[in-house]
Design an enzyme around this catalytic site. Structure first.
Site, PDB file in Angstrom:
ATOM      1  N   LYS A  46      -4.145  -2.858 -32.413  1.00 15.23           N
ATOM      2  CA  LYS A  46      -3.708  -3.736 -31.328  1.00 15.23           C
ATOM      3  C   LYS A  46      -4.549  -3.592 -30.063  1.00 15.23           C
ATOM      4  O   LYS A  46      -4.562  -4.506 -29.222  1.00 15.23           O
ATOM      5  CB  LYS A  46      -2.245  -3.451 -31.003  1.00 15.23           C
ATOM      6  CG  LYS A  46      -1.286  -3.720 -32.158  1.00 15.23           C
ATOM      7  CD  LYS A  46      -0.991  -5.197 -32.324  1.00 15.23           C
ATOM      8  CE  LYS A  46       0.133  -5.423 -33.328  1.00 15.23           C
ATOM      9  NZ  LYS A  46       0.484  -6.850 -33.444  1.00 15.23           N
ATOM     10  N   SER A  65       7.593  -4.850 -30.312  1.00 15.65           N
ATOM     11  CA  SER A  65       8.359  -3.709 -30.802  1.00 15.65           C
ATOM     12  C   SER A  65       7.532  -2.443 -30.763  1.00 15.65           C
ATOM     13  O   SER A  65       8.000  -1.387 -31.106  1.00 15.65           O
ATOM     14  CB  SER A  65       8.796  -3.956 -32.243  1.00 15.65           C
ATOM     15  OG  SER A  65       7.648  -4.067 -33.060  1.00 15.65           O
TER      16      SER A  65
END
Lengths: 323, 323
Positions: free
Chosen positions: B62, B87
């Site tokens: 990410k 999340s």
């Protein structure tokens, strides 16, 4: 204690032999990555990267020396097989190298070897020859096998071919991290350290080579001070790969070329092993965590440096890690 | 179900944008290694290597998309900060990217997020804005922050800049493993998969791209069959990063370009995670083990192939591994 004028002509191996080893073993080993993990050096102000020999075949650097030795044999020598005594990673590495060459390996192992290391040898189709856990018992058993089979001894570290093979790690580090300033290497028998020293001090002598060993197995530190090979006084360090005295071939190289030897506590080794799990997502055996332990226990020496720690292996006999 | 004539003009990003992303984020991310681990494919007869994004900053891929998005903003946009709902790994990645650019990040996280992922955001100096654990609650809270602060939304996957950033992984794989035949990518929201598809199907369309997802979160598989975005029917897969439906930007790319989507059982994910510990010495989060689970559960498809599995992350909330 310092030693001027290293006499390179007395060393058992050389840069050309390490370069030849690299060519010889290229297809047999993995060129492991050197990976930066900033979080582990941030609070010390150093840049830390790890040469990941825990991702090598057999999960240890020993694949290099074993392959170089086995593939250096003449066909006639090879036909009589190879023998060694080893508490662990060299055992499995020699079994694998012999299998790759299609020859027999006789592996003498102490009866108290880590389960994971016995299992690794068995998984390569070799049943270890068990012996008592003393250097004398191992040597005697290996001599016995040599006499009865004619097999060639491939010593885990006191062997020029093995030292040259281990030195290939350093060639890779210098290519992967051209701006490295300090390389930290764990020292047991000294094969990895001696090979690293020959390669680095030949190619780029300004790079500092620091050895790290457990306080509980500080024989290399004492050997450097006394100028002769000192024995290991206790055999209970968690770093099971480093409970070995230096050899007649490794000691002169280390004595004349190493920049410094640092000793680390058992607590520091344990903590470093855990930090490598938490902050580097790697499973490392205790010996492989000793260089990071040295950085963290002796942090004042390492500020503002670009450091590569050699993670020598990942064979950890720990059920909480492998469920 | 098959789809001819992909219409590339309708996709939100392109190879040049992925290449520009690579230049933009080069100094902000780690070019992670692709490491072969033969033992994991030997019994299947395939050659397996792993693209190790568990060694990326924040221990997840990410970092790539978040950095590309944040460093694509104009100074005026950046000055108003960024906001996201996530999340987990995207949350910490966006907090880090914002810190690197020196701007504010607002991170909306479900109150049941993994402890390790909440702690990661806090360690970057950002206190997460907690919300209920439903997609609707997350979106609403993020909209609320946007209205009050003027911050730019950086969606975890439904964002062209994020997709382009994740696609840089594929550029590295093609360079690191020029003979790769199959790349297996986990699919949740589809950002990583969409970026990989654009890059690989532009540069080397003969390479097969297979997506892997949990049977318990098989929305992408069903979406491919039905031709529209299907919702996730249960949220209890151990692969917490993959419990997300596809987005309006990722679905068309995946629908038109992916070769196949394979679903795996929870048991296969658990087993793959353990195998990566035992045979690759790596700590991997459940989502990151899903590609290996696909190889092992659907082994007949993979014989004689050179495969790279993307290990998407290493943030595992498991006390037995980090003690």
């Amino acid at each position: 204690m310092h030693r001027t004028f290293p006499d390179w002509t007395t060393f058992c191996t050389s840069l050309p032999q390490i370069q030849a080893a690299e060519t010889r073993i290229r297809s047999l080993i993995i060129e492991t990555p050197t990976i930066p993990f900033a979080a582990l050096g941030d609070d010390i102000g150093c840049s830390l990267a790890f040469k990941c020999e825990n991702f090598q075949h057999g999960f240890a650097f020993k694949a290099r020396g074993a392959c170089n030795a086995v593939f250096s044999l003449t066909d006639a020598e090879a036909a009589r097989g190879v023998v060694t005594h080893s508490s662990g990673n060299h055992a499995a590495a020699l079994a694998r190298a012999a299998k790759l060459r299609g020859i027999l390996a006789h592996i003498v192992m102490p009866e108290n070897s880590a389960r994971i290391k016995l299992a690794a040898v068995r998984s390569l189709g070799v049943e270890p020859v068990l012996c008592k856990s003393t250097p004398a018992a191992r040597e005697a058993m290996a001599q016995d096998v040599m006499r009865t089979t004619g097999a060639t001894l491939i010593h885990p570290f006191n062997d020029a071919r093995v030292i040259a093979g281990q030195g290939t790690i350093a060639l890779e580090i210098l290519r992967q991290c051209p701006d490295v300033e300090t390389i930290i290497v764990p020292v047991g028998g000294g094969g990895l350290l001696a090979g690293t020293l020959i390669a680095v001090k030949s190619l780029k002598p300004s790079v500092r080579i620091i050895a790290a060993e457990p306080e509980w197995a500080d024989d290399a530190f004492r050997s450097l001070q006394s100028g002769q090979i000192e024995s290991v006084l206790r055999t209970d360090s968690i770093a099971d790969g480093l409970r070995t005295p230096l050899g007649s071939l490794t000691f002169p190289i280390i004595h004349q070329l190493v920049d410094e030897i640092l000793c680390v506590s058992e607590a520091a080794i344990n903590e470093a092993m855990q930090q490598l799990g938490t902050h580097a997502k790697m499973i490392v055996e205790p010996s492989g965590a000793v260089p990071l332990a040295a950085v963290r226990q002796h942090r004042d020496r390492f500020a503002n440096q670009r450091i590569v720690c050699v993670v020598s292996g990942g064979n950890r006999d720990d059920p909480t890690l492998t469920v």
